[in-house]
Design a protein around this motif. Structure first.
Motif, PDB file in Angstrom:
ATOM      1  N   TYR A   1     -78.096  55.696  45.403  1.00 41.26           N
ATOM      2  CA  TYR A   1     -78.096  56.026  44.294  1.00 41.26           C
ATOM      3  C   TYR A   1     -79.175  55.768  43.449  1.00 41.26           C
ATOM      4  O   TYR A   1     -79.766  54.813  43.337  1.00 41.26           O
ATOM      5  CB  TYR A   1     -76.449  55.336  42.962  1.00 41.26           C
ATOM      6  N   VAL A   2     -79.571  56.895  42.281  1.00 40.69           N
ATOM      7  CA  VAL A   2     -80.462  57.390  41.756  1.00 40.69           C
ATOM      8  C   VAL A   2     -80.309  57.649  39.759  1.00 40.69           C
ATOM      9  O   VAL A   2     -79.412  59.152  40.257  1.00 40.69           O
ATOM     10  CB  VAL A   2     -81.032  57.908  42.119  1.00 40.69           C
ATOM     11  N   SER A   3     -80.689  56.957  39.509  1.00 45.60           N
ATOM     12  CA  SER A   3     -80.513  57.587  37.502  1.00 45.60           C
ATOM     13  C   SER A   3     -80.812  58.905  37.425  1.00 45.60           C
ATOM     14  O   SER A   3     -82.427  58.510  37.403  1.00 45.60           O
ATOM     15  CB  SER A   3     -80.526  56.533  36.456  1.00 45.60           C
ATOM     16  N   MET A   4     -80.466  59.757  37.152  1.00 50.85           N
ATOM     17  CA  MET A   4     -81.421  61.314  36.828  1.00 50.85           C
ATOM     18  C   MET A   4     -80.560  61.864  35.642  1.00 50.85           C
ATOM     19  O   MET A   4     -79.570  62.092  35.952  1.00 50.85           O
ATOM     20  CB  MET A   4     -81.367  61.300  38.342  1.00 50.85           C
ATOM     21  N   ASP A   5     -81.252  62.042  35.071  1.00 49.93           N
ATOM     22  CA  ASP A   5     -81.106  62.793  33.994  1.00 49.93           C
ATOM     23  C   ASP A   5     -81.423  64.476  33.943  1.00 49.93           C
ATOM     24  O   ASP A   5     -82.673  64.356  33.849  1.00 49.93           O
ATOM     25  CB  ASP A   5     -81.721  62.255  32.479  1.00 49.93           C
ATOM     26  N   ILE A   6     -80.478  64.987  34.298  1.00 46.29           N
ATOM     27  CA  ILE A   6     -81.317  66.928  34.418  1.00 46.29           C
ATOM     28  C   ILE A   6     -81.677  67.528  33.321  1.00 46.29           C
ATOM     29  O   ILE A   6     -82.304  68.103  33.196  1.00 46.29           O
ATOM     30  CB  ILE A   6     -80.033  67.857  34.652  1.00 46.29           C
ATOM     31  N   LEU A   7     -81.504  66.749  32.448  1.00 40.75           N
ATOM     32  CA  LEU A   7     -82.600  67.529  30.658  1.00 40.75           C
ATOM     33  C   LEU A   7     -84.026  66.885  30.755  1.00 40.75           C
ATOM     34  O   LEU A   7     -85.021  67.304  30.246  1.00 40.75           O
ATOM     35  CB  LEU A   7     -81.775  66.549  29.911  1.00 40.75           C
ATOM     36  N   ASP A   8     -84.503  65.938  31.827  1.00 40.77           N
ATOM     37  CA  ASP A   8     -85.564  65.751  31.679  1.00 40.77           C
ATOM     38  C   ASP A   8     -85.952  66.035  33.243  1.00 40.77           C
ATOM     39  O   ASP A   8     -86.015  66.033  34.116  1.00 40.77           O
ATOM     40  CB  ASP A   8     -85.590  63.445  31.948  1.00 40.77           C
TER      41      ASP A   8
ATOM     42  N   LEU B   1     -78.418  71.868  29.044  1.00 40.45           N
ATOM     43  CA  LEU B   1     -77.421  71.533  30.173  1.00 40.45           C
ATOM     44  C   LEU B   1     -77.296  72.274  31.130  1.00 40.45           C
ATOM     45  O   LEU B   1     -77.225  72.159  32.121  1.00 40.45           O
ATOM     46  CB  LEU B   1     -76.249  70.728  29.902  1.00 40.45           C
ATOM     47  N   ASN B   2     -76.527  73.475  30.696  1.00 39.81           N
ATOM     48  CA  ASN B   2     -76.128  74.536  31.636  1.00 39.81           C
ATOM     49  C   ASN B   2     -77.182  75.663  31.725  1.00 39.81           C
ATOM     50  O   ASN B   2     -76.465  76.312  32.703  1.00 39.81           O
ATOM     51  CB  ASN B   2     -74.701  74.955  30.966  1.00 39.81           C
ATOM     52  N   VAL B   3     -78.104  75.618  31.090  1.00 30.58           N
ATOM     53  CA  VAL B   3     -78.789  76.797  31.905  1.00 30.58           C
ATOM     54  C   VAL B   3     -80.636  76.178  31.795  1.00 30.58           C
ATOM     55  O   VAL B   3     -80.620  76.180  33.000  1.00 30.58           O
ATOM     56  CB  VAL B   3     -79.044  77.883  31.007  1.00 30.58           C
ATOM     57  N   GLU B   4     -80.711  75.373  30.951  1.00 30.05           N
ATOM     58  CA  GLU B   4     -82.277  74.821  31.370  1.00 30.05           C
ATOM     59  C   GLU B   4     -82.256  74.339  32.244  1.00 30.05           C
ATOM     60  O   GLU B   4     -83.354  74.210  33.312  1.00 30.05           O
ATOM     61  CB  GLU B   4     -83.258  74.412  29.490  1.00 30.05           C
ATOM     62  N   ALA B   5     -81.279  73.136  32.470  1.00 27.02           N
ATOM     63  CA  ALA B   5     -81.474  72.366  33.450  1.00 27.02           C
ATOM     64  C   ALA B   5     -81.946  73.595  35.053  1.00 27.02           C
ATOM     65  O   ALA B   5     -82.451  72.235  35.764  1.00 27.02           O
ATOM     66  CB  ALA B   5     -80.171  71.501  33.421  1.00 27.02           C
ATOM     67  N   VAL B   6     -81.156  73.943  34.798  1.00 27.70           N
ATOM     68  CA  VAL B   6     -80.653  74.352  36.388  1.00 27.70           C
ATOM     69  C   VAL B   6     -82.595  75.566  36.554  1.00 27.70           C
ATOM     70  O   VAL B   6     -82.774  74.847  37.515  1.00 27.70           O
ATOM     71  CB  VAL B   6     -80.006  75.876  36.473  1.00 27.70           C
TER      72      VAL B   6
ATOM     73  N   LYS C   1     -72.623  79.236  31.644  1.00 26.10           N
ATOM     74  CA  LYS C   1     -72.425  79.707  33.224  1.00 26.10           C
ATOM     75  C   LYS C   1     -72.765  80.563  33.869  1.00 26.10           C
ATOM     76  O   LYS C   1     -73.657  80.488  35.116  1.00 26.10           O
ATOM     77  CB  LYS C   1     -71.276  79.085  33.566  1.00 26.10           C
ATOM     78  N   ALA C   2     -72.073  81.807  33.199  1.00 24.19           N
ATOM     79  CA  ALA C   2     -73.068  83.197  33.675  1.00 24.19           C
ATOM     80  C   ALA C   2     -74.384  83.608  33.577  1.00 24.19           C
ATOM     81  O   ALA C   2     -75.311  84.138  34.754  1.00 24.19           O
ATOM     82  CB  ALA C   2     -72.471  84.217  33.300  1.00 24.19           C
ATOM     83  N   ALA C   3     -75.093  82.856  32.328  1.00 17.02           N
ATOM     84  CA  ALA C   3     -76.675  83.492  32.707  1.00 17.02           C
ATOM     85  C   ALA C   3     -77.179  82.066  33.630  1.00 17.02           C
ATOM     86  O   ALA C   3     -78.389  82.741  34.621  1.00 17.02           O
ATOM     87  CB  ALA C   3     -77.189  82.606  31.270  1.00 17.02           C
ATOM     88  N   ALA C   4     -76.659  80.942  34.011  1.00 15.99           N
ATOM     89  CA  ALA C   4     -76.863  80.234  35.440  1.00 15.99           C
ATOM     90  C   ALA C   4     -76.754  81.026  36.562  1.00 15.99           C
ATOM     91  O   ALA C   4     -77.333  80.527  37.212  1.00 15.99           O
ATOM     92  CB  ALA C   4     -76.719  79.033  34.966  1.00 15.99           C
ATOM     93  N   GLU C   5     -76.033  81.477  36.546  1.00 18.91           N
ATOM     94  CA  GLU C   5     -75.649  82.179  38.055  1.00 18.91           C
ATOM     95  C   GLU C   5     -76.487  83.617  38.277  1.00 18.91           C
ATOM     96  O   GLU C   5     -77.527  83.200  38.677  1.00 18.91           O
ATOM     97  CB  GLU C   5     -74.299  83.023  37.942  1.00 18.91           C
ATOM     98  N   GLU C   6     -77.258  84.149  36.509  1.00 11.53           N
ATOM     99  CA  GLU C   6     -78.327  85.435  36.590  1.00 11.53           C
ATOM    100  C   GLU C   6     -79.389  84.163  37.515  1.00 11.53           C
ATOM    101  O   GLU C   6     -80.407  84.851  37.973  1.00 11.53           O
ATOM    102  CB  GLU C   6     -78.464  85.530  35.952  1.00 11.53           C
ATOM    103  N   LEU C   7     -80.067  83.096  37.166  1.00 10.03           N
ATOM    104  CA  LEU C   7     -81.053  82.730  37.136  1.00 10.03           C
ATOM    105  C   LEU C   7     -80.924  82.199  39.202  1.00 10.03           C
ATOM    106  O   LEU C   7     -82.036  82.910  39.308  1.00 10.03           O
ATOM    107  CB  LEU C   7     -81.307  81.397  36.761  1.00 10.03           C
ATOM    108  N   VAL C   8     -80.056  81.517  39.700  1.00  3.60           N
ATOM    109  CA  VAL C   8     -79.833  81.234  40.666  1.00  3.60           C
ATOM    110  C   VAL C   8     -79.540  82.079  41.886  1.00  3.60           C
ATOM    111  O   VAL C   8     -80.808  82.775  42.495  1.00  3.60           O
ATOM    112  CB  VAL C   8     -78.649  80.357  41.020  1.00  3.60           C
ATOM    113  N   LYS C   9     -79.186  83.443  41.105  1.00  2.00           N
ATOM    114  CA  LYS C   9     -79.192  84.822  42.431  1.00  2.00           C
ATOM    115  C   LYS C   9     -80.691  85.234  42.185  1.00  2.00           C
ATOM    116  O   LYS C   9     -81.013  85.952  43.572  1.00  2.00           O
ATOM    117  CB  LYS C   9     -78.593  85.338  41.734  1.00  2.00           C
TER     118      LYS C   9
END
Ligand SMILES: NC(=O)c1ccc[n+]([C@@H]2O[C@H](COP(=O)([O-])OP(=O)(O)OC[C@H]3O[C@@H](n4cnc5c(N)ncnc54)[C@H](OP(=O)(O)O)[C@@H]3O)[C@@H](O)[C@H]2O)c1
Length: 302
Positions: A47-54, A92-97, A143-151
């Motif tokens: 286990y590693v403490s990890m903040d996806i905002l960082d 959280l839902n877009v920038e971290a992705v 969530k839709a915006a993050a999908e576009e980045l992933v695609k």
């Protein structure tokens, strides 16, 4: 042995994946979430403490462990909180992705990104993977915006969309509809439940299995993963009552407009599961089978 990293391992899906992999001979698990580990067993994984905002924190952890796959479950998942706190929801839902994508591109890590039926407007459910998004809420938009980045990313990627996930784990930061309905009916509290929204609720174990099947089969592209039974929310709650022998006369049917929720919800979602069944050998439980899985676990959490 493949190394799998999970983000948001304290969450409902994160804990189910941790449970599933920690004793596996096939995978080494790096479980990450913000703060302390809330999964009750500490053995069999790291286990590693990890903040996806960082971003610095995320890059350092990924560089250290060089996972073969990252299952990205962490997100702001409460639809009304996202509507009220849009800046944080976007972070959280877009920038971290974006940070995760950059790392996955550098090391060619398979990114398994979790998304939602709330990217759809609910006018034409059940949906297949080619259907066009039209989110009704800020959560759905992020969530839709993050999908576009992933695609558009240059790493091996999978988008797993899911619907109304239910299950029980330790120390959940938020409940889910099955636990909420069961608890209220056990206390004989009257419930207002919408009768004009339809979903295919998903057992958290089934979703965790699908994520691992995507790693095992080195899947690529979009997959729809949910339970196999379509029902209105009021029917769902009545089936919960019937399963545990609770009084469903306390269930008061209302229409969505009477609830005055700030974020819009799609009327009818649901997924066509053929692709996941064919490619991944995904085998979801029926709703009542899922309740039976949950029922066997409930006593461990009281
Ligand atoms: N649950 C559903 O009905 C549903 C439906 C469709 C799609 N999905 C998607 O499926 C995925 C998993 O959902 P879930 O039900 O497992 O969600 P969840 O139970 O809310 O878990 C999300 C986890 O992310 C963690 N987290 C939040 N901010 C973080 C940060 N800055 N750094 C690291 N971790 C952070 C949370 O930590 P804390 O516990 O400390 O808050 C929580 O443990 C999400 O992407 C969600 O959008 C869920």
């Amino acid at each position: 042995m493949k190394t799998i990293m999970v983000t948001g391992s304290n969450g409902l899906l994160g804990q189910k994946i941790t449970e599933n992999i920690r004793s596996s001979q096939q995978y080494h698990l790096i479980a990450t979430s913000r703060g302390d580990n809330r999964f009750p067993q500490q053995e069999g994984y790291t286990y590693v403490s990890m903040d996806i905002l960082d971003p610095e924190n995320v890059r350092a952890v990924i560089e250290k462990y060089r996972p073969d796959a990252i299952i990205h479950t962490a997100a702001m998942t409460n639809v009304d909180t996202c509507q009220a706190q849009q800046e944080m929801a976007f972070a959280l839902n877009v920038e971290a992705v974006k940070t995760l994508i950059a790392c996955c591109e550098t090391y060619q890590i398979q990114l398994i990104h979790l998304s939602t039926d709330f990217i759809f407007d609910g006018a034409a459910g059940p949906y297949d993977e080619q259907a066009s998004p039209n989110p009704l809420s800020y959560y759905g938009q992020t969530k839709a915006a993050a999908e576009e980045l992933v695609k558009k990313s240059a790493c091996p990627w999978v988008i797993i969309r899911t619907i109304l996930v239910y299950g029980i784990v330790a120390d959940l930061s938020r409940s889910n509809i099955v636990l909420w309905a069961k608890a209220a009916l056990e206390k004989a509290e009257p419930l207002n439940v919408v009768n004009d929204q339809w979903r295919m609720p998903t057992l958290a174990e089934d979703l965790a299995d699908a994520c691992l099947l995507a790693v095992e089969k080195e899947a690529r592209g979009i997959y729809h993963i949910s339970g196999k039974d379509m029902m209105s929310i009021v029917e769902l709650v009545k089936r919960v009552a019937a399963y545990w022998g609770l009084d469903d006369s306390l269930v008061n049917e209302v229409s969505s407009t009477t609830l005055n929720q700030s974020a819009g919800r799609p009327a009818k979602t649901g997924f066509i599961l053929d692709k996941a069944i064919a490619d991944l050998n995904y085998q979801p439980h029926s709703f009542e089978e899922g309740l039976a899985v949950l029922d066997r676990q409930v006593k461990n959490y009281h």
